[in-house]
Design an enzyme around this catalytic site. Sequence first.
Site, PDB file in Angstrom:
ATOM      1  N   ALA A 223      -5.600  43.307  -1.461  1.00 62.67           N
ATOM      2  CA  ALA A 223      -6.480  42.203  -1.851  1.00 62.67           C
ATOM      3  C   ALA A 223      -7.549  42.621  -2.853  1.00 62.67           C
ATOM      4  CB  ALA A 223      -7.146  41.611  -0.605  1.00 62.67           C
TER       5      ALA A 223
ATOM      6  N   ILE B 298      -1.937  40.083  -2.879  1.00 62.92           N
ATOM      7  CA  ILE B 298      -2.603  38.785  -2.935  1.00 62.92           C
ATOM      8  C   ILE B 298      -2.797  38.437  -4.403  1.00 62.92           C
ATOM      9  CG2 ILE B 298      -4.549  37.408  -2.163  1.00 62.92           C
ATOM     10  CD1 ILE B 298      -2.890  38.693   0.102  1.00 62.92           C
ATOM     11  N   SER B 299      -2.032  37.471  -4.885  1.00 64.48           N
ATOM     12  CA  SER B 299      -2.104  37.078  -6.287  1.00 64.48           C
ATOM     13  C   SER B 299      -2.831  35.745  -6.424  1.00 64.48           C
ATOM     14  CB  SER B 299      -0.699  37.024  -6.894  1.00 64.48           C
ATOM     15  OG  SER B 299      -0.771  36.868  -8.300  1.00 64.48           O
TER      16      SER B 299
ATOM     17  N   LYS C  10      -3.473  31.549 -11.157  1.00 64.85           N
ATOM     18  CA  LYS C  10      -3.791  31.817 -12.563  1.00 64.85           C
ATOM     19  C   LYS C  10      -2.772  32.767 -13.209  1.00 64.85           C
ATOM     20  CE  LYS C  10      -8.804  31.140 -12.200  1.00 64.85           C
ATOM     21  NZ  LYS C  10      -8.990  31.043 -10.744  1.00 64.85           N
TER      22      LYS C  10
ATOM     23  N   ASN D 283      -7.545  27.848  -5.184  1.00 61.86           N
ATOM     24  CA  ASN D 283      -8.949  28.119  -4.899  1.00 61.86           C
ATOM     25  C   ASN D 283      -9.158  28.149  -3.384  1.00 61.86           C
ATOM     26  OD1 ASN D 283     -11.922  27.656  -4.633  1.00 61.86           O
ATOM     27  ND2 ASN D 283     -11.756  27.543  -6.856  1.00 61.86           N
ATOM     28  N   VAL D 284      -9.514  29.304  -2.854  1.00 61.37           N
ATOM     29  CA  VAL D 284      -9.773  29.429  -1.420  1.00 61.37           C
ATOM     30  C   VAL D 284     -11.251  29.139  -1.189  1.00 61.37           C
ATOM     31  CG1 VAL D 284      -9.675  30.934   0.588  1.00 61.37           C
ATOM     32  CG2 VAL D 284      -7.941  31.130  -1.201  1.00 61.37           C
TER      33      VAL D 284
ATOM     34  N   SER E 249     -14.338  31.634  -0.334  1.00 63.96           N
ATOM     35  CA  SER E 249     -14.048  33.027  -0.690  1.00 63.96           C
ATOM     36  C   SER E 249     -14.913  33.447  -1.862  1.00 63.96           C
ATOM     37  CB  SER E 249     -12.569  33.193  -1.043  1.00 63.96           C
ATOM     38  OG  SER E 249     -12.300  32.583  -2.293  1.00 63.96           O
TER      39      SER E 249
ATOM     40  N   THR F 116     -15.110  24.621 -17.696  1.00 63.39           N
ATOM     41  CA  THR F 116     -14.451  25.045 -18.933  1.00 63.39           C
ATOM     42  C   THR F 116     -13.827  23.862 -19.665  1.00 63.39           C
ATOM     43  OG1 THR F 116     -13.943  27.156 -17.874  1.00 63.39           O
ATOM     44  CG2 THR F 116     -12.763  26.646 -19.892  1.00 63.39           C
TER      45      THR F 116
END
Length: 211
Positions: free
Chosen positions: A48, A90-91, A94, A131-132, A135, A156
């Site tokens: 991670a 853990i990817s 994005k 999006n977690v 986190s 953005t």
Amino acid sequence: INESGLHDLFNTLENKESCTFHICDVSNYIELERVILKYEIINSIFHAAAYKHVPIVEVDPYPAIRVNIQGTLNLCKLVKKYEIDDFTLISTDKAVNPTNIMGATKRCAELITNYYNDNSNSLYRCTRFGNVIGSRGSAIPIFIDQIKKGGPVTLTHADMTRYFMTIPEATQLVIKSSVIENKGGIFLFDMGESIKLVEVINNLISYYEAK
């Protein structure tokens, strides 16, 4: 590698007697091997560690290349060398057709993981998240802080969308993916429909204005 974070995390654990910790830099192969050799048997490794804040990585990409790419390569090599049963990266979502440096480094990490899955007796897996909420990589706390300060809220692009999930959902899905036998590769979790960040921000503004 985060000494204070590690100390705080360990203090929150209820079963301290069954846990241990080491300070280690994943981009340093020798340090990683030193930690692995402390244990007679290691069944699983969950990777991670990452630089994951897009704006910071855009300004200074080299630490992200060192950690996200070299760190993953180091771990994959050691999993194969010591015949550890399985490895889970853990990817991030994005990494799909990446449009920023952070996403590109995580896509490289996925490709490395997949290569070792095809060329090793161990199982190598990638798990992709959106999006977690709550986190360290989540944008929600940043939006909330900007709203509380009266704005402006930075985004953005107005059409940007993200998938959202909770920390318990994310951790349970990672663990579930790690126990699927004889199945490596990339695991994509069903996170429902993507949500426009503009809608999330507007809902947060309404919530805090009503308080």
